[in-house]
Design a protein around this motif. Structure first.
Motif, PDB file in Angstrom:
ATOM      1  N   VAL A 193       0.819  -1.224   0.000  1.00  0.00           N
ATOM      2  CA  VAL A 193       0.000   0.000   0.000  1.00  0.00           C
ATOM      3  C   VAL A 193       0.848   1.267   0.000  1.00  0.00           C
ATOM      4  CG1 VAL A 193      -1.807  -1.236   1.242  1.00  0.00           C
ATOM      5  CG2 VAL A 193      -0.228   0.232   2.521  1.00  0.00           C
ATOM      6  N   LYS A 194       2.149   1.108   0.107  1.00  0.00           N
ATOM      7  CA  LYS A 194       3.039   2.267   0.179  1.00  0.00           C
ATOM      8  C   LYS A 194       2.878   3.129  -1.068  1.00  0.00           C
ATOM      9  CE  LYS A 194       6.637   1.047   2.366  1.00  0.00           C
ATOM     10  NZ  LYS A 194       7.949   0.454   2.728  1.00  0.00           N
ATOM     11  N   GLY A 195       2.722   4.436  -0.839  1.00  0.00           N
ATOM     12  CA  GLY A 195       2.535   5.365  -1.942  1.00  0.00           C
ATOM     13  C   GLY A 195       1.090   5.557  -2.354  1.00  0.00           C
ATOM     14  N   ARG A 196       0.203   4.691  -1.880  1.00  0.00           N
ATOM     15  CA  ARG A 196      -1.227   4.807  -2.216  1.00  0.00           C
ATOM     16  C   ARG A 196      -2.077   5.138  -0.996  1.00  0.00           C
ATOM     17  NH1 ARG A 196      -3.954   0.488  -3.888  1.00  0.00           N
ATOM     18  NH2 ARG A 196      -2.640  -1.016  -2.772  1.00  0.00           N
ATOM     19  N   PHE A 197      -1.695   4.620   0.161  1.00  0.00           N
ATOM     20  CA  PHE A 197      -2.461   4.831   1.392  1.00  0.00           C
ATOM     21  C   PHE A 197      -1.702   5.785   2.306  1.00  0.00           C
ATOM     22  CE2 PHE A 197      -4.890   0.492   1.591  1.00  0.00           C
ATOM     23  CZ  PHE A 197      -5.327   0.695   0.286  1.00  0.00           C
ATOM     24  N   THR A 198      -2.456   6.568   3.075  1.00  0.00           N
ATOM     25  CA  THR A 198      -1.866   7.471   4.054  1.00  0.00           C
ATOM     26  C   THR A 198      -2.613   7.350   5.376  1.00  0.00           C
ATOM     27  OG1 THR A 198      -1.238   9.056   2.324  1.00  0.00           O
ATOM     28  CG2 THR A 198      -1.264   9.860   4.603  1.00  0.00           C
ATOM     29  N   ILE A 199      -1.875   7.068   6.434  1.00  0.00           N
ATOM     30  CA  ILE A 199      -2.466   7.015   7.770  1.00  0.00           C
ATOM     31  C   ILE A 199      -2.186   8.339   8.467  1.00  0.00           C
ATOM     32  CG2 ILE A 199      -0.419   5.944   8.824  1.00  0.00           C
ATOM     33  CD1 ILE A 199      -2.344   4.378  10.661  1.00  0.00           C
ATOM     34  N   SER A 200      -3.181   8.818   9.212  1.00  0.00           N
ATOM     35  CA  SER A 200      -3.011  10.056   9.971  1.00  0.00           C
ATOM     36  C   SER A 200      -3.876   9.968  11.217  1.00  0.00           C
ATOM     37  CB  SER A 200      -3.397  11.275   9.131  1.00  0.00           C
ATOM     38  OG  SER A 200      -4.757  11.205   8.736  1.00  0.00           O
ATOM     39  N   ARG A 201      -3.674  10.886  12.132  1.00  0.00           N
ATOM     40  CA  ARG A 201      -4.470  10.894  13.364  1.00  0.00           C
ATOM     41  C   ARG A 201      -4.696  12.317  13.820  1.00  0.00           C
ATOM     42  NH1 ARG A 201      -1.399   7.444  17.591  1.00  0.00           N
ATOM     43  NH2 ARG A 201      -3.042   8.179  18.998  1.00  0.00           N
ATOM     44  N   ASP A 202      -5.781  12.494  14.552  1.00  0.00           N
ATOM     45  CA  ASP A 202      -6.110  13.771  15.184  1.00  0.00           C
ATOM     46  C   ASP A 202      -6.351  13.468  16.654  1.00  0.00           C
ATOM     47  OD1 ASP A 202      -7.251  16.108  16.191  1.00  0.00           O
ATOM     48  OD2 ASP A 202      -8.285  16.550  14.320  1.00  0.00           O
ATOM     49  N   ASN A 203      -5.359  13.730  17.484  1.00  0.00           N
ATOM     50  CA  ASN A 203      -5.484  13.384  18.901  1.00  0.00           C
ATOM     51  C   ASN A 203      -6.542  14.220  19.609  1.00  0.00           C
ATOM     52  OD1 ASN A 203      -3.593  11.373  18.662  1.00  0.00           O
ATOM     53  ND2 ASN A 203      -1.913  12.571  19.521  1.00  0.00           N
ATOM     54  N   ALA A 204      -6.827  15.404  19.101  1.00  0.00           N
ATOM     55  CA  ALA A 204      -7.877  16.229  19.702  1.00  0.00           C
ATOM     56  C   ALA A 204      -9.264  15.632  19.454  1.00  0.00           C
ATOM     57  CB  ALA A 204      -7.817  17.643  19.143  1.00  0.00           C
ATOM     58  N   LYS A 205      -9.389  14.870  18.374  1.00  0.00           N
ATOM     59  CA  LYS A 205     -10.672  14.253  18.037  1.00  0.00           C
ATOM     60  C   LYS A 205     -10.690  12.754  18.337  1.00  0.00           C
ATOM     61  CE  LYS A 205     -11.834  17.539  14.359  1.00  0.00           C
ATOM     62  NZ  LYS A 205     -12.179  17.698  12.912  1.00  0.00           N
ATOM     63  N   ASN A 206      -9.598  12.230  18.908  1.00  0.00           N
ATOM     64  CA  ASN A 206      -9.514  10.794  19.224  1.00  0.00           C
ATOM     65  C   ASN A 206      -9.820   9.937  17.994  1.00  0.00           C
ATOM     66  OD1 ASN A 206      -8.985  11.568  21.819  1.00  0.00           O
ATOM     67  ND2 ASN A 206     -10.669  10.438  22.754  1.00  0.00           N
ATOM     68  N   THR A 207      -9.268  10.324  16.854  1.00  0.00           N
ATOM     69  CA  THR A 207      -9.606   9.649  15.610  1.00  0.00           C
ATOM     70  C   THR A 207      -8.347   9.374  14.792  1.00  0.00           C
ATOM     71  OG1 THR A 207     -11.780  10.717  15.568  1.00  0.00           O
ATOM     72  CG2 THR A 207     -10.995   9.766  13.505  1.00  0.00           C
ATOM     73  N   VAL A 208      -8.323   8.198  14.190  1.00  0.00           N
ATOM     74  CA  VAL A 208      -7.276   7.844  13.242  1.00  0.00           C
ATOM     75  C   VAL A 208      -7.928   7.623  11.882  1.00  0.00           C
ATOM     76  CG1 VAL A 208      -7.396   5.379  13.813  1.00  0.00           C
ATOM     77  CG2 VAL A 208      -5.316   6.319  12.802  1.00  0.00           C
ATOM     78  N   TYR A 209      -7.196   7.979  10.825  1.00  0.00           N
ATOM     79  CA  TYR A 209      -7.736   7.914   9.471  1.00  0.00           C
ATOM     80  C   TYR A 209      -6.851   7.046   8.591  1.00  0.00           C
ATOM     81  CZ  TYR A 209      -9.979  12.169  11.221  1.00  0.00           C
ATOM     82  OH  TYR A 209     -10.678  13.074  11.972  1.00  0.00           O
ATOM     83  N   LEU A 210      -7.461   6.520   7.544  1.00  0.00           N
ATOM     84  CA  LEU A 210      -6.712   5.845   6.490  1.00  0.00           C
ATOM     85  C   LEU A 210      -7.246   6.338   5.157  1.00  0.00           C
ATOM     86  CD1 LEU A 210      -4.465   3.731   5.949  1.00  0.00           C
ATOM     87  CD2 LEU A 210      -6.321   2.070   5.583  1.00  0.00           C
ATOM     88  N   GLN A 211      -6.468   7.186   4.502  1.00  0.00           N
ATOM     89  CA  GLN A 211      -6.826   7.655   3.179  1.00  0.00           C
ATOM     90  C   GLN A 211      -6.296   6.658   2.165  1.00  0.00           C
ATOM     91  OE1 GLN A 211      -8.630  10.471   2.152  1.00  0.00           O
ATOM     92  NE2 GLN A 211      -8.459   9.531   0.125  1.00  0.00           N
ATOM     93  N   MET A 212      -7.191   6.114   1.354  1.00  0.00           N
ATOM     94  CA  MET A 212      -6.829   5.087   0.384  1.00  0.00           C
ATOM     95  C   MET A 212      -7.077   5.612  -1.018  1.00  0.00           C
ATOM     96  SD  MET A 212      -8.390   1.739   2.318  1.00  0.00           S
ATOM     97  CE  MET A 212     -10.082   2.280   2.146  1.00  0.00           C
ATOM     98  N   ASN A 213      -6.025   5.763  -1.790  1.00  0.00           N
ATOM     99  CA  ASN A 213      -6.102   6.245  -3.161  1.00  0.00           C
ATOM    100  C   ASN A 213      -5.658   5.151  -4.130  1.00  0.00           C
ATOM    101  OD1 ASN A 213      -6.824   8.808  -2.163  1.00  0.00           O
ATOM    102  ND2 ASN A 213      -4.684   9.449  -2.053  1.00  0.00           N
ATOM    103  N   SER A 214      -5.989   5.332  -5.381  1.00  0.00           N
ATOM    104  CA  SER A 214      -5.595   4.380  -6.432  1.00  0.00           C
ATOM    105  C   SER A 214      -5.928   2.955  -6.023  1.00  0.00           C
ATOM    106  CB  SER A 214      -4.092   4.509  -6.726  1.00  0.00           C
ATOM    107  OG  SER A 214      -3.761   5.822  -7.120  1.00  0.00           O
ATOM    108  N   LEU A 215      -7.140   2.763  -5.561  1.00  0.00           N
ATOM    109  CA  LEU A 215      -7.541   1.458  -5.047  1.00  0.00           C
ATOM    110  C   LEU A 215      -7.559   0.401  -6.145  1.00  0.00           C
ATOM    111  CD1 LEU A 215     -10.237   2.674  -2.562  1.00  0.00           C
ATOM    112  CD2 LEU A 215      -8.334   1.166  -1.972  1.00  0.00           C
ATOM    113  N   LYS A 216      -7.204  -0.809  -5.734  1.00  0.00           N
ATOM    114  CA  LYS A 216      -7.143  -1.953  -6.638  1.00  0.00           C
ATOM    115  C   LYS A 216      -8.099  -3.030  -6.131  1.00  0.00           C
ATOM    116  CE  LYS A 216      -2.160  -1.169  -7.218  1.00  0.00           C
ATOM    117  NZ  LYS A 216      -0.813  -1.771  -7.087  1.00  0.00           N
ATOM    118  N   PRO A 217      -8.564  -3.906  -7.030  1.00  0.00           N
ATOM    119  CA  PRO A 217      -9.439  -4.995  -6.573  1.00  0.00           C
ATOM    120  C   PRO A 217      -8.812  -5.825  -5.442  1.00  0.00           C
ATOM    121  CG  PRO A 217      -9.520  -4.820  -8.943  1.00  0.00           C
ATOM    122  CD  PRO A 217      -8.458  -3.868  -8.490  1.00  0.00           C
ATOM    123  N   GLU A 218      -7.500  -5.962  -5.441  1.00  0.00           N
ATOM    124  CA  GLU A 218      -6.845  -6.742  -4.397  1.00  0.00           C
ATOM    125  C   GLU A 218      -6.824  -6.039  -3.039  1.00  0.00           C
ATOM    126  OE1 GLU A 218      -5.622  -5.995  -7.431  1.00  0.00           O
ATOM    127  OE2 GLU A 218      -3.444  -5.624  -7.351  1.00  0.00           O
TER     128      GLU A 218
END
Length: 123
Positions: free
Chosen positions: A64-89
């Motif tokens: 997933v390197k180069g396509r997915f990005t993990i981030s977090r907002d500690n003020a909102k107690n939330t973690v995110y996973l942005q997934m781009n260029s998604l593939k069937p796999e």
């Protein structure tokens, strides 16, 4: 105890994007490294990405390197996973998790798991 509630899964065409979110309960969110894992039908659960407690350091599976990005907002107690260029796999049930050390999350089981959210990528 940490409770994790994911959201944002769905159906998307190949090449598209999705953003997963995972909201954590409690006031100890910033004490945990956070990660995302996935499990495809008939396969074992696999590591996808992890982020350190401060959010400064991130780690990714090669697939997933180069396509997915993990981030977090500690003020909102939330973690995110942005997934781009998604593939069937990339089709799988995605799980968020809380652990001790982000750099070790690929090999050391996290302490807490959220429920899964389905991501389906059509070709």
């Amino acid at each position: 105890q940490v409770q994790l509630v994911p959201s944002g899964g769905g159906l998307v065409q190949a090449g598209g994007s999705l953003r997963l979110s995972c909201a954590a309960s409690g006031r100890t969110f910033s004490r945990y490294a956070m990660g995302w894992f996935r499990q495809a039908p008939g396969k074992e659960r696999e590591f996808v990405a992890a982020i350190s407690r401060s959010g400064v350091s991130t780690y990714y599976a090669d697939s997933v390197k180069g396509r997915f990005t993990i981030s977090r907002d500690n003020a909102k107690n939330t973690v995110y996973l942005q997934m781009n260029s998604l593939k069937p796999e990339d089709t799988a049930v995605y799980y968020c998790a809380a652990g001790r050390v982000a750099s070790a999350m690929a090999s050391d089981p996290p302490d807490y798991w959220g429920q899964g959210t389905q991501v389906t990528v059509s070709s």
